[in-house]
Design a protein around this motif. Structure first.
Motif, PDB file in Angstrom:
ATOM      1  N   LYS A 274      10.784  24.317   9.173  1.00  0.00           N
ATOM      2  CA  LYS A 274      10.605  25.533   8.370  1.00  0.00           C
ATOM      3  C   LYS A 274      11.793  25.700   7.432  1.00  0.00           C
ATOM      4  O   LYS A 274      12.798  24.976   7.533  1.00  0.00           O
ATOM      5  N   PHE A 275      11.659  26.690   6.529  1.00  0.00           N
ATOM      6  CA  PHE A 275      12.716  26.978   5.562  1.00  0.00           C
ATOM      7  C   PHE A 275      13.038  28.472   5.604  1.00  0.00           C
ATOM      8  O   PHE A 275      12.122  29.300   5.676  1.00  0.00           O
ATOM      9  N   ASP A 276      14.316  28.795   5.605  1.00  0.00           N
ATOM     10  CA  ASP A 276      14.767  30.183   5.486  1.00  0.00           C
ATOM     11  C   ASP A 276      15.462  30.341   4.143  1.00  0.00           C
ATOM     12  O   ASP A 276      16.380  29.573   3.820  1.00  0.00           O
ATOM     13  N   LEU A 277      15.033  31.352   3.376  1.00  0.00           N
ATOM     14  CA  LEU A 277      15.565  31.549   2.034  1.00  0.00           C
ATOM     15  C   LEU A 277      16.108  32.959   1.892  1.00  0.00           C
ATOM     16  O   LEU A 277      15.409  33.938   2.190  1.00  0.00           O
ATOM     17  N   GLY A 283      11.737  32.994  -4.429  1.00  0.00           N
ATOM     18  CA  GLY A 283      10.484  32.376  -4.026  1.00  0.00           C
ATOM     19  C   GLY A 283      10.654  30.896  -3.736  1.00  0.00           C
ATOM     20  O   GLY A 283      11.591  30.256  -4.230  1.00  0.00           O
ATOM     21  N   LEU A 284       9.760  30.339  -2.933  1.00  0.00           N
ATOM     22  CA  LEU A 284       9.842  28.922  -2.551  1.00  0.00           C
ATOM     23  C   LEU A 284       8.464  28.282  -2.609  1.00  0.00           C
ATOM     24  O   LEU A 284       7.486  28.842  -2.096  1.00  0.00           O
ATOM     25  N   HIS A 285       8.411  27.107  -3.215  1.00  0.00           N
ATOM     26  CA  HIS A 285       7.177  26.313  -3.262  1.00  0.00           C
ATOM     27  C   HIS A 285       7.488  24.910  -2.751  1.00  0.00           C
ATOM     28  O   HIS A 285       8.355  24.227  -3.281  1.00  0.00           O
ATOM     29  N   HIS A 286       6.788  24.487  -1.696  1.00  0.00           N
ATOM     30  CA  HIS A 286       7.059  23.213  -1.014  1.00  0.00           C
ATOM     31  C   HIS A 286       6.021  22.175  -1.428  1.00  0.00           C
ATOM     32  O   HIS A 286       4.820  22.394  -1.290  1.00  0.00           O
ATOM     33  N   VAL A 287       6.513  21.018  -1.933  1.00  0.00           N
ATOM     34  CA  VAL A 287       5.625  19.930  -2.353  1.00  0.00           C
ATOM     35  C   VAL A 287       6.033  18.656  -1.608  1.00  0.00           C
ATOM     36  O   VAL A 287       6.962  17.955  -2.024  1.00  0.00           O
ATOM     37  N   LEU A 314      19.703  28.480   1.222  1.00  0.00           N
ATOM     38  CA  LEU A 314      18.472  27.868   1.694  1.00  0.00           C
ATOM     39  C   LEU A 314      18.815  27.118   2.970  1.00  0.00           C
ATOM     40  O   LEU A 314      19.678  26.231   2.961  1.00  0.00           O
ATOM     41  N   THR A 315      18.166  27.462   4.075  1.00  0.00           N
ATOM     42  CA  THR A 315      18.390  26.788   5.355  1.00  0.00           C
ATOM     43  C   THR A 315      17.151  25.976   5.714  1.00  0.00           C
ATOM     44  O   THR A 315      16.038  26.508   5.740  1.00  0.00           O
ATOM     45  N   ILE A 316      17.361  24.680   5.942  1.00  0.00           N
ATOM     46  CA  ILE A 316      16.276  23.754   6.240  1.00  0.00           C
ATOM     47  C   ILE A 316      16.341  23.402   7.731  1.00  0.00           C
ATOM     48  O   ILE A 316      17.358  22.880   8.201  1.00  0.00           O
ATOM     49  N   HIS A 317      15.277  23.700   8.463  1.00  0.00           N
ATOM     50  CA  HIS A 317      15.203  23.398   9.900  1.00  0.00           C
ATOM     51  C   HIS A 317      14.474  22.060  10.084  1.00  0.00           C
ATOM     52  O   HIS A 317      13.383  21.863   9.537  1.00  0.00           O
ATOM     53  N   THR A 318      15.073  21.152  10.856  1.00  0.00           N
ATOM     54  CA  THR A 318      14.478  19.833  11.082  1.00  0.00           C
ATOM     55  C   THR A 318      14.431  19.534  12.584  1.00  0.00           C
ATOM     56  O   THR A 318      15.030  20.246  13.406  1.00  0.00           O
ATOM     57  N   THR A 319      13.756  18.455  12.938  1.00  0.00           N
ATOM     58  CA  THR A 319      13.692  18.006  14.337  1.00  0.00           C
ATOM     59  C   THR A 319      14.795  16.999  14.662  1.00  0.00           C
ATOM     60  O   THR A 319      14.814  16.436  15.752  1.00  0.00           O
ATOM     61  N   SER A 320      15.728  16.777  13.733  1.00  0.00           N
ATOM     62  CA  SER A 320      16.833  15.844  13.966  1.00  0.00           C
ATOM     63  C   SER A 320      17.848  16.448  14.936  1.00  0.00           C
ATOM     64  O   SER A 320      18.263  17.594  14.771  1.00  0.00           O
ATOM     65  N   LYS A 321      18.286  15.671  15.920  1.00  0.00           N
ATOM     66  CA  LYS A 321      19.324  16.133  16.845  1.00  0.00           C
ATOM     67  C   LYS A 321      20.682  16.224  16.151  1.00  0.00           C
ATOM     68  O   LYS A 321      21.493  17.084  16.483  1.00  0.00           O
ATOM     69  N   ASP A 322      20.911  15.310  15.201  1.00  0.00           N
ATOM     70  CA  ASP A 322      22.186  15.314  14.486  1.00  0.00           C
ATOM     71  C   ASP A 322      22.230  16.346  13.364  1.00  0.00           C
ATOM     72  O   ASP A 322      23.302  16.845  13.014  1.00  0.00           O
ATOM     73  N   VAL A 328      21.958  24.962   2.096  1.00  0.00           N
ATOM     74  CA  VAL A 328      22.263  24.769   0.671  1.00  0.00           C
ATOM     75  C   VAL A 328      22.656  26.123   0.091  1.00  0.00           C
ATOM     76  O   VAL A 328      21.822  27.033   0.025  1.00  0.00           O
ATOM     77  N   PRO A 329      23.920  26.306  -0.337  1.00  0.00           N
ATOM     78  CA  PRO A 329      24.332  27.582  -0.943  1.00  0.00           C
ATOM     79  C   PRO A 329      23.626  27.815  -2.281  1.00  0.00           C
ATOM     80  O   PRO A 329      23.308  26.864  -3.001  1.00  0.00           O
ATOM     81  N   ILE A 330      23.414  29.094  -2.620  1.00  0.00           N
ATOM     82  CA  ILE A 330      22.764  29.479  -3.875  1.00  0.00           C
ATOM     83  C   ILE A 330      23.654  30.482  -4.602  1.00  0.00           C
ATOM     84  O   ILE A 330      24.127  31.455  -4.006  1.00  0.00           O
ATOM     85  N   TYR A 331      23.895  30.225  -5.902  1.00  0.00           N
ATOM     86  CA  TYR A 331      24.766  31.088  -6.695  1.00  0.00           C
ATOM     87  C   TYR A 331      24.092  31.423  -8.026  1.00  0.00           C
ATOM     88  O   TYR A 331      23.226  30.696  -8.503  1.00  0.00           O
ATOM     89  N   GLY A 332      24.555  32.510  -8.618  1.00  0.00           N
ATOM     90  CA  GLY A 332      24.076  32.866  -9.946  1.00  0.00           C
ATOM     91  C   GLY A 332      24.503  34.277 -10.325  1.00  0.00           C
ATOM     92  O   GLY A 332      25.034  35.024  -9.489  1.00  0.00           O
ATOM     93  N   VAL A 333      24.278  34.620 -11.592  1.00  0.00           N
ATOM     94  CA  VAL A 333      24.565  35.970 -12.081  1.00  0.00           C
ATOM     95  C   VAL A 333      23.376  36.428 -12.909  1.00  0.00           C
ATOM     96  O   VAL A 333      22.941  35.713 -13.824  1.00  0.00           O
ATOM     97  N   ILE A 334      22.834  37.614 -12.570  1.00  0.00           N
ATOM     98  CA  ILE A 334      21.726  38.185 -13.337  1.00  0.00           C
ATOM     99  C   ILE A 334      22.290  39.333 -14.177  1.00  0.00           C
ATOM    100  O   ILE A 334      22.873  40.287 -13.642  1.00  0.00           O
ATOM    101  N   LYS A 335      22.129  39.215 -15.516  1.00  0.00           N
ATOM    102  CA  LYS A 335      22.677  40.213 -16.432  1.00  0.00           C
ATOM    103  C   LYS A 335      21.566  41.090 -16.997  1.00  0.00           C
ATOM    104  O   LYS A 335      20.434  40.639 -17.201  1.00  0.00           O
ATOM    105  N   GLU A 336      21.897  42.335 -17.268  1.00  0.00           N
ATOM    106  CA  GLU A 336      20.945  43.260 -17.887  1.00  0.00           C
ATOM    107  C   GLU A 336      20.623  42.813 -19.311  1.00  0.00           C
ATOM    108  O   GLU A 336      21.522  42.440 -20.071  1.00  0.00           O
ATOM    109  N   GLY A 337      19.301  42.857 -19.637  1.00  0.00           N
ATOM    110  CA  GLY A 337      18.862  42.625 -21.007  1.00  0.00           C
ATOM    111  C   GLY A 337      19.434  41.406 -21.622  1.00  0.00           C
ATOM    112  O   GLY A 337      19.482  41.260 -22.817  1.00  0.00           O
TER     113      GLY A 337
END
Length: 337
Positions: A274-277, A283-287, A314-322, A328-337
């Motif tokens: 699964k994915f945690d965002l 939003g997330l779209h998985h292909v 973004l946190t990616i959950h896998t079946t890997s023991k290791d 994955v960190p997410i950064y950005g700046v949203i400015k008005e207008g």
């Protein structure tokens, strides 16, 4: 006498243009004396040169006009070429030179470079000079580039590089170095002709991630004492993610922007669970592909997000023991207008 206002305005405008031209034109200030640039040659071929050599040529020219010739600028087509005039102001009837120097460090085969000379010659203010050469190699590497591709964490991969002389030089390797801690080296002699062979291996303890750089091979060649071999590769575990972080940069509020994350599965029995965002407004779209080895995630910054600094993950959950969790960190700046 009645004056036509339209005709009067045209007379006045014409007079202003003429006066302005006479006042500001350097040619008029010199009472009609103009320079004229004449080169003895506009191209030079260095012929065969060896890689690593630096060669120079002087392009001679004269001022065949009646006014002072001014060299405004001399520009080259690449950083491998330098050019400079012996003087920038040339009186009528005299001459000067432009020295053009070419460094062949990263070239091989036929090359052609240009130098653009800008002057105050009114007839031809821009003049192009050309240099050509055929760059030979005394020392070559086969293969010329090392591609390690993807290497499983904890494993080591070895590559062999033949270091050869294309002349009668009895070639010797004097030193090998690289800025990357991933690689280690060993030099041996090839069976038969005794030419040097460079063994390049990845260390078993190398860290996860992509690695790239150059292997610098120093030899006893006076013409080409340094041989550079580029290398590329990646140390991977069960799952790899690219890019390691997501940056939206600066986004205006109301714009929709999408960033992509590529996930590669390197072990057959590993799956994504699964994915945690965060934050929730992303939003997330998985292909996934048909074999479940490659996955594309579209991370969507929608139009209705609030203004301000964006910090999420973004946190990616896998079946890997290791690697049960990949973040994955997410950064950005949203400015008005």
């Amino acid at each position: 006498m009645k004056i036509n206002p339209v005709r009067f305005f045209l007379y006045l405008l014409t007079a202003l243009i003429i006066c302005g031209t006479v006042k500001h034109s350097p040619l008029a200030a010199e009472t009609g004396k103009t320079p004229r640039l004449v080169f003895e040659e506009d191209s030079h071929n260095f012929g065969d040169i060896y890689k690593g050599e630096k060669v120079s040529h002087w392009f001679a020219f004269t001022n065949a006009g009646t006014g002072d010739l001014v060299i405004n600028s001399v520009k080259t087509s690449c950083g491998c070429t330098a050019a400079a005039p012996s003087q920038k102001s040339i009186p009528p009837g005299t001459g000067a030179e432009i020295e053009v120097t070419f460094k062949s460090d990263v070239f091989r085969g036929s090359i052609r470079k240009t130098v653009t000379v800008d002057t105050n010659d009114p007839e031809k203010p821009r003049y192009a000079l050309t240099i050509e050469a055929n760059v030979l190699e005394e020392v070559v590497a086969e293969p010329p580039t090392l591609w390690f591709n993807q290497i499983k964490l904890g494993q080591s991969v070895a590559k062999e590089v033949d270091i050869k002389s294309l002349t009668d030089l009895k070639l010797k390797i004097t030193k090998v170095r690289s800025s990357s801690p991933v690689l280690e080296f060993r030099v041996r002699k090839k069976d038969g002709d005794g030419s040097p062979v460079l063994e390049v291996s990845t260390r078993k303890g190398a860290s996860l991630g992509r690695f790239a750089g150059d292997v610098q091979v120093f030899t006893n060649s006076k013409r080409q004492p340094l041989l550079t071999i580029p290398f590329f590769g990646e140390i991977v575990s069960d799952v790899s993610v690219f890019p390691p972080k997501i940056s939206y940069g600066v986004v205006r509020k109301g714009e929709e922007v999408t960033r992509q994350v590529l996930i590669t599965i390197h072990t057959n029995d590993i799956k994504l669970e699964k994915f945690d965002l965060k934050p929730d407004f992303l939003g997330l779209h998985h292909v996934p592909d048909s074999n479940n080895y490659f996955h594309r995630l579209d991370i969507i910054l929608g139009k209705d997000v609030p203004a301000g600094r964006l910090e999420g993950s973004l946190t990616i959950h896998t079946t890997s023991k290791d690697q049960p969790l990949l973040t994955v960190p997410i950064y950005g700046v949203i400015k008005e207008g």
